[in-house]
Design a protein around this motif. Sequence first.
Motif, PDB file in Angstrom:
ATOM      1  N   GLN A  71       5.075  11.056  -7.338  1.00 39.82           N
ATOM      2  CA  GLN A  71       6.232  10.171  -7.314  1.00 39.82           C
ATOM      3  C   GLN A  71       6.215   9.385  -6.264  1.00 39.82           C
ATOM      4  OE1 GLN A  71       8.493   9.909  -9.987  1.00 39.82           O
ATOM      5  NE2 GLN A  71       7.222  11.220 -11.101  1.00 39.82           N
ATOM      6  N   VAL A  72       6.327   7.969  -6.330  1.00 38.30           N
ATOM      7  CA  VAL A  72       6.376   6.817  -5.315  1.00 38.30           C
ATOM      8  C   VAL A  72       7.760   6.296  -5.463  1.00 38.30           C
ATOM      9  CG1 VAL A  72       5.144   4.768  -4.174  1.00 38.30           C
ATOM     10  CG2 VAL A  72       3.974   6.627  -5.312  1.00 38.30           C
ATOM     11  N   PRO A  73       8.375   6.127  -4.428  1.00 36.66           N
ATOM     12  CA  PRO A  73       9.576   5.379  -4.535  1.00 36.66           C
ATOM     13  C   PRO A  73       9.432   3.803  -4.388  1.00 36.66           C
ATOM     14  CG  PRO A  73       9.432   6.109  -2.395  1.00 36.66           C
ATOM     15  CD  PRO A  73       8.188   6.919  -3.153  1.00 36.66           C
ATOM     16  N   GLU A  74      10.584   3.405  -4.827  1.00 32.95           N
ATOM     17  CA  GLU A  74      10.348   1.670  -5.248  1.00 32.95           C
ATOM     18  C   GLU A  74      10.753   1.048  -3.593  1.00 32.95           C
ATOM     19  OE1 GLU A  74       9.818  -0.199  -7.497  1.00 32.95           O
ATOM     20  OE2 GLU A  74       9.291   1.735  -8.763  1.00 32.95           O
ATOM     21  N   GLU A  75      11.607   1.809  -2.670  1.00 30.26           N
ATOM     22  CA  GLU A  75      11.921   1.150  -1.552  1.00 30.26           C
ATOM     23  C   GLU A  75      10.853   1.311  -0.509  1.00 30.26           C
ATOM     24  OE1 GLU A  75      13.282   5.397  -1.623  1.00 30.26           O
ATOM     25  OE2 GLU A  75      13.604   3.763  -3.029  1.00 30.26           O
ATOM     26  N   SER A  76      11.141   0.845   0.594  1.00 34.89           N
ATOM     27  CA  SER A  76      10.275   1.125   1.724  1.00 34.89           C
ATOM     28  C   SER A  76       9.889   2.487   2.221  1.00 34.89           C
ATOM     29  CB  SER A  76      10.485   0.161   3.099  1.00 34.89           C
ATOM     30  OG  SER A  76      11.482   0.622   3.498  1.00 34.89           O
ATOM     31  N   SER A  77       8.891   2.788   2.824  1.00 38.06           N
ATOM     32  CA  SER A  77       8.730   3.931   3.647  1.00 38.06           C
ATOM     33  C   SER A  77       8.831   4.148   5.039  1.00 38.06           C
ATOM     34  CB  SER A  77       7.499   4.541   3.398  1.00 38.06           C
ATOM     35  OG  SER A  77       7.096   5.712   3.893  1.00 38.06           O
ATOM     36  N   HIS A  78       9.176   5.347   5.474  1.00 37.10           N
ATOM     37  CA  HIS A  78       9.393   5.485   7.026  1.00 37.10           C
ATOM     38  C   HIS A  78       8.425   6.230   7.572  1.00 37.10           C
ATOM     39  CE1 HIS A  78      13.229   4.041   5.216  1.00 37.10           C
ATOM     40  NE2 HIS A  78      13.480   3.516   6.532  1.00 37.10           N
ATOM     41  N   PHE A  79       8.157   6.116   8.781  1.00 38.31           N
ATOM     42  CA  PHE A  79       7.197   7.055   9.539  1.00 38.31           C
ATOM     43  C   PHE A  79       7.401   7.048  10.983  1.00 38.31           C
ATOM     44  CE2 PHE A  79       4.876   3.393   9.473  1.00 38.31           C
ATOM     45  CZ  PHE A  79       4.190   3.173  10.483  1.00 38.31           C
ATOM     46  N   GLU A  80       6.958   7.884  11.688  1.00 34.08           N
ATOM     47  CA  GLU A  80       6.924   7.972  13.101  1.00 34.08           C
ATOM     48  C   GLU A  80       5.533   8.089  13.816  1.00 34.08           C
ATOM     49  OE1 GLU A  80       8.486  10.844  16.757  1.00 34.08           O
ATOM     50  OE2 GLU A  80       9.787  10.543  14.913  1.00 34.08           O
ATOM     51  N   GLU A  81       5.491   7.032  14.873  1.00 36.16           N
ATOM     52  CA  GLU A  81       4.160   6.993  15.681  1.00 36.16           C
ATOM     53  C   GLU A  81       4.395   6.933  17.022  1.00 36.16           C
ATOM     54  OE1 GLU A  81       0.676   3.801  14.605  1.00 36.16           O
ATOM     55  OE2 GLU A  81       1.771   3.120  16.349  1.00 36.16           O
ATOM     56  N   ASN A  82       3.659   7.706  17.786  1.00 32.83           N
ATOM     57  CA  ASN A  82       4.196   7.527  19.152  1.00 32.83           C
ATOM     58  C   ASN A  82       5.592   7.754  19.638  1.00 32.83           C
ATOM     59  OD1 ASN A  82       1.228   7.788  19.911  1.00 32.83           O
ATOM     60  ND2 ASN A  82       1.096   5.521  19.731  1.00 32.83           N
ATOM     61  N   GLY A  83       6.422   8.503  18.983  1.00 30.79           N
ATOM     62  CA  GLY A  83       7.716   8.238  18.956  1.00 30.79           C
ATOM     63  C   GLY A  83       8.451   7.269  18.850  1.00 30.79           C
ATOM     64  N   VAL A  84       8.161   6.338  18.006  1.00 37.76           N
ATOM     65  CA  VAL A  84       8.387   5.201  17.497  1.00 37.76           C
ATOM     66  C   VAL A  84       8.833   5.325  16.113  1.00 37.76           C
ATOM     67  CG1 VAL A  84       8.523   2.479  17.260  1.00 37.76           C
ATOM     68  CG2 VAL A  84       7.575   3.792  19.441  1.00 37.76           C
ATOM     69  N   LYS A  85       9.994   4.955  15.439  1.00 39.72           N
ATOM     70  CA  LYS A  85      10.208   5.169  14.083  1.00 39.72           C
ATOM     71  C   LYS A  85       9.925   3.642  13.492  1.00 39.72           C
ATOM     72  CE  LYS A  85      13.265   9.027  14.386  1.00 39.72           C
ATOM     73  NZ  LYS A  85      14.541   9.484  14.183  1.00 39.72           N
ATOM     74  N   TYR A  86       9.200   3.566  12.416  1.00 36.86           N
ATOM     75  CA  TYR A  86       8.844   2.301  11.769  1.00 36.86           C
ATOM     76  C   TYR A  86       9.434   2.400  10.246  1.00 36.86           C
ATOM     77  CZ  TYR A  86       5.847   1.021  15.542  1.00 36.86           C
ATOM     78  OH  TYR A  86       5.441   0.611  16.692  1.00 36.86           O
ATOM     79  N   GLU A  87       9.555   1.197   9.662  1.00 38.58           N
ATOM     80  CA  GLU A  87       9.799   1.217   8.265  1.00 38.58           C
ATOM     81  C   GLU A  87       8.860   0.132   7.757  1.00 38.58           C
ATOM     82  OE1 GLU A  87      13.109  -0.185   5.213  1.00 38.58           O
ATOM     83  OE2 GLU A  87      13.601  -0.497   7.257  1.00 38.58           O
ATOM     84  N   VAL A  88       8.064   0.686   6.852  1.00 38.84           N
ATOM     85  CA  VAL A  88       6.865  -0.221   6.410  1.00 38.84           C
ATOM     86  C   VAL A  88       7.082  -0.556   4.859  1.00 38.84           C
ATOM     87  CG1 VAL A  88       5.404   1.583   5.981  1.00 38.84           C
ATOM     88  CG2 VAL A  88       4.533  -0.670   6.365  1.00 38.84           C
ATOM     89  N   ASP A  89       6.993  -1.836   4.148  1.00 35.86           N
ATOM     90  CA  ASP A  89       6.675  -2.182   3.023  1.00 35.86           C
ATOM     91  C   ASP A  89       5.513  -1.657   2.358  1.00 35.86           C
ATOM     92  OD1 ASP A  89       6.699  -3.167   0.294  1.00 35.86           O
ATOM     93  OD2 ASP A  89       7.572  -5.098   1.126  1.00 35.86           O
ATOM     94  N   VAL A  90       5.212  -0.503   1.801  1.00 38.94           N
ATOM     95  CA  VAL A  90       3.955  -0.009   1.500  1.00 38.94           C
ATOM     96  C   VAL A  90       3.354  -0.756   0.226  1.00 38.94           C
ATOM     97  CG1 VAL A  90       3.975   2.234   2.736  1.00 38.94           C
ATOM     98  CG2 VAL A  90       5.003   2.008   0.150  1.00 38.94           C
ATOM     99  N   ARG A  91       4.399  -1.112  -0.732  1.00 39.31           N
ATOM    100  CA  ARG A  91       3.999  -1.902  -1.902  1.00 39.31           C
ATOM    101  C   ARG A  91       3.489  -3.267  -1.651  1.00 39.31           C
ATOM    102  NH1 ARG A  91       5.174   0.597  -6.591  1.00 39.31           N
ATOM    103  NH2 ARG A  91       6.562   2.395  -6.339  1.00 39.31           N
ATOM    104  N   ARG A  92       4.053  -4.239  -0.757  1.00 43.06           N
ATOM    105  CA  ARG A  92       3.844  -5.655  -0.544  1.00 43.06           C
ATOM    106  C   ARG A  92       3.026  -5.870   0.959  1.00 43.06           C
ATOM    107  NH1 ARG A  92       7.993  -4.749  -3.792  1.00 43.06           N
ATOM    108  NH2 ARG A  92       9.306  -4.791  -1.785  1.00 43.06           N
ATOM    109  N   GLY A  93       2.876  -4.941   1.517  1.00 42.38           N
ATOM    110  CA  GLY A  93       2.535  -5.124   3.012  1.00 42.38           C
ATOM    111  C   GLY A  93       1.046  -5.588   2.962  1.00 42.38           C
ATOM    112  N   HIS A  94       0.763  -5.879   4.227  1.00 40.91           N
ATOM    113  CA  HIS A  94      -0.884  -6.225   4.442  1.00 40.91           C
ATOM    114  C   HIS A  94      -1.637  -4.938   4.619  1.00 40.91           C
ATOM    115  CE1 HIS A  94      -0.065 -10.470   5.329  1.00 40.91           C
ATOM    116  NE2 HIS A  94       0.753 -10.189   6.128  1.00 40.91           N
TER     117      HIS A  94
END
Length: 136
Positions: free
Chosen positions: A59-82
């Motif tokens: 199952q893949v949600p329609e909205e963006s995904s959140h993840f953490e890298e080096n202590g920084v939280k990011y939100e990324v558009d996995v559907r339409r992103g580069h």
Amino acid sequence: MPGLVLDAYGSIGVVAFDGKGSEAFWRPKLPAIIAVFAAAGFALSGIMKKGGSETVWGQVPEESSHFEENGVKYEVDVRRGHKTGFFLDQRENRRRLRELSKDKEVLDLFSYTGGFAVAAALGGAKRTVAVDAADR
């Protein structure tokens, strides 16, 4: 792995195959790869094809995904992103820039999500500028 990129953003995976031959080779092996990810502590709830055109597994949600890298939280558009949504292969470069940025002025060209500018700011840069020509 040659011909396959599988990036994990939180519990969402984004897969990119390098052509039809690569896809024919790797697609049947995805269940085993997913099991290895889970054993390594990266439990995925779903995998979509780069560009969001197809849910490959789970199952893949329609909205963006959140993840953490080096202590920084990011939100990324996995559907339409580069690329597959974020340039995960640059993680160590962002970490290193953070270490080197104290009291510097940093220009982040081709910034997309601004990951390098954020890393520099968190590293104590006195000024950061992020520039990108992309419309998203």
